[in-house]
Design a protein around this motif. Structure first.
Motif, PDB file in Angstrom:
ATOM      1  N   PRO A 180      15.513  20.475 106.945  1.00  0.00           N
ATOM      2  CA  PRO A 180      14.163  20.455 106.365  1.00  0.00           C
ATOM      3  C   PRO A 180      13.763  18.991 106.198  1.00  0.00           C
ATOM      4  O   PRO A 180      14.046  18.347 105.184  1.00  0.00           O
ATOM      5  N   THR A 181      13.126  18.435 107.227  1.00  0.00           N
ATOM      6  CA  THR A 181      13.087  16.980 107.407  1.00  0.00           C
ATOM      7  C   THR A 181      12.267  16.225 106.366  1.00  0.00           C
ATOM      8  O   THR A 181      12.503  15.039 106.159  1.00  0.00           O
ATOM      9  N   ALA A 182      11.321  16.878 105.695  1.00  0.00           N
ATOM     10  CA  ALA A 182      10.578  16.170 104.645  1.00  0.00           C
ATOM     11  C   ALA A 182      11.504  15.725 103.529  1.00  0.00           C
ATOM     12  O   ALA A 182      11.243  14.731 102.848  1.00  0.00           O
ATOM     13  N   GLY A 183      12.617  16.442 103.346  1.00  0.00           N
ATOM     14  CA  GLY A 183      13.557  16.099 102.290  1.00  0.00           C
ATOM     15  C   GLY A 183      14.471  14.943 102.626  1.00  0.00           C
ATOM     16  O   GLY A 183      15.160  14.416 101.739  1.00  0.00           O
ATOM     17  N   THR A 297       5.303  16.305 103.673  1.00  0.00           N
ATOM     18  CA  THR A 297       5.755  16.738 104.997  1.00  0.00           C
ATOM     19  C   THR A 297       5.808  15.563 105.952  1.00  0.00           C
ATOM     20  O   THR A 297       5.287  14.485 105.659  1.00  0.00           O
ATOM     21  N   ASN A 298       6.450  15.765 107.094  1.00  0.00           N
ATOM     22  CA  ASN A 298       6.490  14.742 108.130  1.00  0.00           C
ATOM     23  C   ASN A 298       5.324  14.930 109.097  1.00  0.00           C
ATOM     24  O   ASN A 298       4.489  15.817 108.911  1.00  0.00           O
ATOM     25  N   PRO A 302       2.520  17.970 118.540  1.00  0.00           N
ATOM     26  CA  PRO A 302       1.234  18.542 118.939  1.00  0.00           C
ATOM     27  C   PRO A 302       1.382  20.027 119.263  1.00  0.00           C
ATOM     28  O   PRO A 302       2.402  20.465 119.795  1.00  0.00           O
ATOM     29  N   GLU A 303       0.377  20.806 118.896  1.00  0.00           N
ATOM     30  CA  GLU A 303       0.292  22.235 119.217  1.00  0.00           C
ATOM     31  C   GLU A 303       1.417  23.064 118.580  1.00  0.00           C
ATOM     32  O   GLU A 303       1.685  24.181 119.006  1.00  0.00           O
ATOM     33  N   SER A 304       2.066  22.532 117.545  1.00  0.00           N
ATOM     34  CA  SER A 304       3.163  23.256 116.891  1.00  0.00           C
ATOM     35  C   SER A 304       2.632  24.080 115.716  1.00  0.00           C
ATOM     36  O   SER A 304       1.558  23.809 115.166  1.00  0.00           O
ATOM     37  N   THR A 305       3.403  25.078 115.315  1.00  0.00           N
ATOM     38  CA  THR A 305       3.012  25.881 114.157  1.00  0.00           C
ATOM     39  C   THR A 305       3.005  25.040 112.890  1.00  0.00           C
ATOM     40  O   THR A 305       2.322  25.375 111.923  1.00  0.00           O
ATOM     41  N   LEU A 306       3.746  23.934 112.886  1.00  0.00           N
ATOM     42  CA  LEU A 306       3.832  23.097 111.690  1.00  0.00           C
ATOM     43  C   LEU A 306       2.554  22.291 111.471  1.00  0.00           C
ATOM     44  O   LEU A 306       2.073  22.180 110.345  1.00  0.00           O
ATOM     45  N   ILE A 307       1.969  21.753 112.540  1.00  0.00           N
ATOM     46  CA  ILE A 307       0.700  21.046 112.378  1.00  0.00           C
ATOM     47  C   ILE A 307      -0.412  22.040 112.036  1.00  0.00           C
ATOM     48  O   ILE A 307      -1.370  21.709 111.334  1.00  0.00           O
ATOM     49  N   MET A 308      -0.259  23.281 112.485  1.00  0.00           N
ATOM     50  CA  MET A 308      -1.225  24.325 112.125  1.00  0.00           C
ATOM     51  C   MET A 308      -1.153  24.626 110.635  1.00  0.00           C
ATOM     52  O   MET A 308      -2.182  24.808 109.972  1.00  0.00           O
ATOM     53  N   LEU A 309       0.066  24.669 110.078  1.00  0.00           N
ATOM     54  CA  LEU A 309       0.233  24.893 108.639  1.00  0.00           C
ATOM     55  C   LEU A 309      -0.414  23.757 107.843  1.00  0.00           C
ATOM     56  O   LEU A 309      -1.137  24.000 106.866  1.00  0.00           O
ATOM     57  N   VAL A 310      -0.151  22.517 108.249  1.00  0.00           N
ATOM     58  CA  VAL A 310      -0.742  21.370 107.551  1.00  0.00           C
ATOM     59  C   VAL A 310      -2.263  21.441 107.613  1.00  0.00           C
ATOM     60  O   VAL A 310      -2.959  21.184 106.621  1.00  0.00           O
ATOM     61  N   SER A 311      -2.790  21.831 108.777  1.00  0.00           N
ATOM     62  CA  SER A 311      -4.247  21.952 108.942  1.00  0.00           C
ATOM     63  C   SER A 311      -4.825  23.022 108.028  1.00  0.00           C
ATOM     64  O   SER A 311      -5.949  22.890 107.532  1.00  0.00           O
ATOM     65  N   PHE A 336      12.906  12.318 112.297  1.00  0.00           N
ATOM     66  CA  PHE A 336      13.376  11.101 111.665  1.00  0.00           C
ATOM     67  C   PHE A 336      12.227  10.151 111.340  1.00  0.00           C
ATOM     68  O   PHE A 336      12.455   8.974 111.038  1.00  0.00           O
ATOM     69  N   GLY A 337      10.998  10.653 111.390  1.00  0.00           N
ATOM     70  CA  GLY A 337       9.838   9.811 111.221  1.00  0.00           C
ATOM     71  C   GLY A 337       9.381   9.667 109.773  1.00  0.00           C
ATOM     72  O   GLY A 337      10.103   9.994 108.830  1.00  0.00           O
ATOM     73  N   ASP A 338       8.156   9.176 109.619  1.00  0.00           N
ATOM     74  CA  ASP A 338       7.571   8.919 108.314  1.00  0.00           C
ATOM     75  C   ASP A 338       6.996  10.202 107.706  1.00  0.00           C
ATOM     76  O   ASP A 338       7.044  11.266 108.326  1.00  0.00           O
ATOM     77  N   ALA A 339       6.443  10.060 106.504  1.00  0.00           N
ATOM     78  CA  ALA A 339       5.998  11.231 105.746  1.00  0.00           C
ATOM     79  C   ALA A 339       4.555  11.099 105.299  1.00  0.00           C
ATOM     80  O   ALA A 339       3.962  10.013 105.327  1.00  0.00           O
TER      81      ALA A 339
END
Length: 343
Positions: A180-183, A297-298, A302-311, A336-339
């Motif tokens: 759970p990468t945000a953590g 979140t991180n 693109p086009e992932s269910t995760l960016i859809m959730l954030v949107s 491994f990116g930013d948040a």
């Protein structure tokens, strides 16, 4: 909405190949839902955007080093298994590659023969059911820690030198195929600082499945079916959330997995209470949030269910604008990116 509505251009060099050191030195984009302001900070500044009486909900799942490399016992041919689900005891559902080497009845050896498996069944989807054996007195998970490798996403090509860097500092419950990468940005010292300022911390468990990496194939996103993942929301966390809500505090989910857990319980139970089941909840624009008031979140594919959730939480146009800003400001993307924090 169409899948292509969630596409954005991302230079390859912005895909983080290694975690920030120290963990909380990663950058933090601060998104205010009321003022629409965007601030650029670092993760160690996150206390500035939390208030006494708030609570953070963290996912305490622990990633299994589930990628194991072995040899076919009769020929010595090499094979790779990726463990997906424990089916009870020493039986697992797994991906095998190359699959033609993993026929029913075939045995494989791992490490120095410390771990052996037999392919019991080939499933209709091509996955294998395998059963492990190991010496008396040995522990399967201890052997896996010794032999296995972290199942890093395909876009991370650098070798991970320390497996603990793909675990949160509070990971506890074994069973995840991905972190759970945000953590990953939290240190123990930062968590103590947050608690000392009067912010409560609660835990849920959602074991992230391999499906989290699978692309959305349906052009109309409403036709996409989510993979199912197991979660547990403990009684003490439910009581904490209800108390915080009753006293006017905010519930801030750390990661999309914590968000999906809380929203699943609120949807299935019509309240926040202890719950344990599988969820395939798909959150995209138009969804009405029932529990969370903020999200850490991180930056997602693109086009992932995760960016859809954030949107769904922040707003479609504002989310795509924030992502464009992140690209322009050269934030680091993905696991491994930013948040970002949205409050």
């Amino acid at each position: 909405m169409n899948k292509s509505d969630f596409f954005y251009e991302l230079p390859k060099e912005l895909i983080a190949q290694h975690p920030a050191e120290p963990r909380d030195s990663s950058r933090l984009m601060v998104l205010d839902r009321k003022s629409d302001s965007i601030l650029h900070r670092h993760f160690y500044d996150i206390c500035d955007y939390l208030k006494p009486g708030d609570c953070l909900i963290l996912n305490d799942t622990r990633v299994l080093p589930a990628r194991i490399y072995g040899t076919k016992k009769d020929t010595g041919a090499h094979v790779e298994f990726l463990l997906l689900n424990n089916l009870g005891g020493d039986s697992w559902e797994a991906l095998a590659g190359p699959g033609k080497r993993a026929k029913e009845g075939t045995e494989f050896s791992f490490g120095n023969g410390e771990l052996v498996c037999k392919v019991e069944k080939v499933l209709d989807n091509g996955n294998r059911v395998i059963n492990f054996s190991y010496p008396d007195g040995e522990n399967f998970y201890s052997l896996l820690d010794k032999i296995g490798q972290m199942p890093l996403p395909h876009y991370i090509t650098e070798e991970l030198k320390d497996n603990e860097r793909y675990q949160t500092v509070y990971s506890k419950e074994r069973g995840s195929a991905a972190a759970p990468t945000a953590g990953l940005h939290f240190t123990k010292a930062l968590l103590k600082k947050i608690e000392d300022m009067g912010v409560k911390i609660g835990y849920v468990t959602l074991h992230v499945g391999l499906g989290t990496f699978r692309p959305v194939k349906a052009e109309k996103i409403e036709e996409h079916h989510m993979h199912s993942e197991h979660y547990h929301l403990p009684k003490e966390t439910a009581e904490l959330i209800n108390s915080v809500k009753a006293n006017g505090g905010r519930v801030i989910a750390v990661g999309t997995t914590s968000c999906r857990t809380l929203e699943s319980v609120a949807t299935f139970c019509s309240e926040i209470r202890e719950d344990d089941r599988f969820t395939d909840i798909f959150i995209y624009p138009g969804y009405k949030f029932k529990c969370i008031d903020g999200l850490i979140t991180n930056f997602h594919l693109p086009e992932s269910t995760l960016i859809m959730l954030v949107s769904a939480f922040y707003g479609y146009e504002k989310t795509l604008a924030a992502y464009k800003c992140a690209v322009d400001e050269k934030y680091r993307f993905f696991s491994f990116g930013d948040a970002m924090i949205i409050v």
